[in-house]
Design a protein around this motif. Structure first.
Motif, PDB file in Angstrom:
ATOM      1  N   VAL A   1      -1.814  -3.302  10.628  1.00  8.88           N
ATOM      2  CA  VAL A   1      -1.242  -1.762  11.163  1.00  8.88           C
ATOM      3  C   VAL A   1      -1.402  -1.635  12.938  1.00  8.88           C
ATOM      4  O   VAL A   1      -0.366  -1.425  13.363  1.00  8.88           O
ATOM      5  CB  VAL A   1      -1.703  -0.843  10.413  1.00  8.88           C
TER       6      VAL A   1
ATOM      7  N   LYS B   1       6.349  12.725   2.412  1.00  4.30           N
ATOM      8  CA  LYS B   1       5.145  12.843   2.800  1.00  4.30           C
ATOM      9  C   LYS B   1       4.955  11.620   3.870  1.00  4.30           C
ATOM     10  O   LYS B   1       3.895  11.685   4.588  1.00  4.30           O
ATOM     11  CB  LYS B   1       4.053  12.748   1.597  1.00  4.30           C
TER      12      LYS B   1
ATOM     13  N   LEU C   1      -7.009   3.775  -1.174  1.00  9.17           N
ATOM     14  CA  LEU C   1      -6.472   2.467  -0.736  1.00  9.17           C
ATOM     15  C   LEU C   1      -7.508   1.350  -0.576  1.00  9.17           C
ATOM     16  O   LEU C   1      -7.315   0.212  -0.889  1.00  9.17           O
ATOM     17  CB  LEU C   1      -5.937   2.760   0.590  1.00  9.17           C
TER      18      LEU C   1
ATOM     19  N   LEU D   1      -7.891  -2.371   0.554  1.00  9.13           N
ATOM     20  CA  LEU D   1      -7.592  -2.037   1.963  1.00  9.13           C
ATOM     21  C   LEU D   1      -8.722  -2.351   2.819  1.00  9.13           C
ATOM     22  O   LEU D   1     -10.063  -2.157   2.643  1.00  9.13           O
ATOM     23  CB  LEU D   1      -7.191  -0.677   2.331  1.00  9.13           C
TER      24      LEU D   1
ATOM     25  N   VAL E   1     -11.106   4.905   8.096  1.00  8.51           N
ATOM     26  CA  VAL E   1      -9.852   4.504   7.174  1.00  8.51           C
ATOM     27  C   VAL E   1     -10.420   3.624   6.236  1.00  8.51           C
ATOM     28  O   VAL E   1     -10.146   3.692   4.983  1.00  8.51           O
ATOM     29  CB  VAL E   1      -8.943   3.886   8.010  1.00  8.51           C
TER      30      VAL E   1
ATOM     31  N   ALA F   1      -6.594   4.636  18.039  1.00  7.73           N
ATOM     32  CA  ALA F   1      -6.198   4.370  16.383  1.00  7.73           C
ATOM     33  C   ALA F   1      -7.437   3.328  16.287  1.00  7.73           C
ATOM     34  O   ALA F   1      -7.866   3.584  15.201  1.00  7.73           O
ATOM     35  CB  ALA F   1      -5.128   3.200  16.424  1.00  7.73           C
TER      36      ALA F   1
ATOM     37  N   PHE G   1       0.913  -1.137  -0.064  1.00 10.83           N
ATOM     38  CA  PHE G   1       0.103   0.051  -0.035  1.00 10.83           C
ATOM     39  C   PHE G   1       0.891   1.357   0.084  1.00 10.83           C
ATOM     40  O   PHE G   1       0.473   2.414  -0.425  1.00 10.83           O
ATOM     41  CB  PHE G   1      -0.968   0.142   1.216  1.00 10.83           C
TER      42      PHE G   1
ATOM     43  N   MET H   1      -1.780  11.015  16.373  1.00 13.40           N
ATOM     44  CA  MET H   1      -3.081  10.955  16.880  1.00 13.40           C
ATOM     45  C   MET H   1      -3.304   9.633  17.696  1.00 13.40           C
ATOM     46  O   MET H   1      -4.269   9.758  18.505  1.00 13.40           O
ATOM     47  CB  MET H   1      -3.781  10.411  15.395  1.00 13.40           C
TER      48      MET H   1
ATOM     49  N   VAL I   1       4.734   5.839  -2.526  1.00 18.16           N
ATOM     50  CA  VAL I   1       4.214   7.030  -1.634  1.00 18.16           C
ATOM     51  C   VAL I   1       5.473   7.942  -1.535  1.00 18.16           C
ATOM     52  O   VAL I   1       6.517   7.260  -1.064  1.00 18.16           O
ATOM     53  CB  VAL I   1       3.612   6.699  -0.446  1.00 18.16           C
TER      54      VAL I   1
ATOM     55  N   THR J   1     -10.610   5.041  14.588  1.00 16.18           N
ATOM     56  CA  THR J   1     -10.793   5.411  13.203  1.00 16.18           C
ATOM     57  C   THR J   1     -11.092   4.334  12.259  1.00 16.18           C
ATOM     58  O   THR J   1     -11.086   4.565  10.967  1.00 16.18           O
ATOM     59  CB  THR J   1      -9.091   6.098  12.705  1.00 16.18           C
TER      60      THR J   1
ATOM     61  N   ALA K   1       2.113  11.992  11.955  1.00 20.05           N
ATOM     62  CA  ALA K   1       0.662  12.305  12.294  1.00 20.05           C
ATOM     63  C   ALA K   1      -0.176  11.291  12.735  1.00 20.05           C
ATOM     64  O   ALA K   1      -1.013  11.336  13.633  1.00 20.05           O
ATOM     65  CB  ALA K   1      -0.174  12.914  10.877  1.00 20.05           C
ATOM     66  N   PHE K   2       0.218   9.893  12.087  1.00 22.15           N
ATOM     67  CA  PHE K   2      -0.564   8.878  12.526  1.00 22.15           C
ATOM     68  C   PHE K   2      -0.137   8.413  13.910  1.00 22.15           C
ATOM     69  O   PHE K   2      -1.254   8.566  14.956  1.00 22.15           O
ATOM     70  CB  PHE K   2      -0.288   7.583  11.770  1.00 22.15           C
TER      71      PHE K   2
END
Ligand code: HEM
Length: 120
Positions: free
Chosen positions: A85, A41, A72, A77, A117, A110, A33, A52, A37, A113, A48-49
């Motif tokens: 994750v 970024k 994704l 996903l 997500v 987590a 995934f 959070m 990328v 979300t 950021a993840f």
């Protein structure tokens, strides 16, 4: 104090980013995934993840999470990837000797979300 402060604040996030990032990119269940990328970024995303998950200051809404992962979801996903994750997150915090009750709190944030997500 907040969960973010208890875990160790900005310093802990930066340490965790490194470990988490390496785990995710080594994990055959999910690494595809992240193909293509952008690295800068990517680092910002990981930070950021984790900010959070630590319950710290962040600028993302559920709607942002939905939009940010929609491409994704189109590529397959699903819950199994989300679970992978979560596993990497828990292993990262364990490696950093974060106490189990704080790991559980981070996991709960987590987890909250998941539907956004996964576009549910
Ligand atoms: C992007 C958080 C789960 C893969 C992002 C971004 C955030 C984020 C904050 C940046 C959005 C932006 O500003 O563009 C989260 C949270 C998750 C989660 C809180 C809950 C556990 C996942 C999962 C995967 C994933 C399960 C795949 C296995 C990605 C990728 C990007 C991204 C590849 C970058 C997309 C791109 O730049 O094209 N995520 N994420 N995330 N996330 Fe997640």
């Amino acid at each position: 104090s907040s969960l973010y402060e208890k875990i160790g604040g900005d310093g802990a996030v930066n340490a965790a980013v490194d470990i988490f990032y390496r785990k995710v990119l080594k994990d055959d269940r999910i690494k595809h995934f992240f193909d293509g990328v952008d690295m800068d970024k990517q680092a910002a995303k990981q930070k950021a993840f984790l900010t959070m998950a630590f319950g710290g200051p962040h600028n993302y809404t559920g709607e942002d999470m939905r939009k940010g992962h929609a491409h994704l979801v189109k590529n397959g996903l699903n819950d199994s990837h989300f679970n992978a994750v979560m596993e990497n997150l828990g292993a990262t915090l364990k490696e950093l000797n974060v106490p189990a009750d704080l790991i559980a709190q981070a996991a709960a944030i987590a987890e909250s979300t998941r539907n956004d997500v996964l576009g549910k």
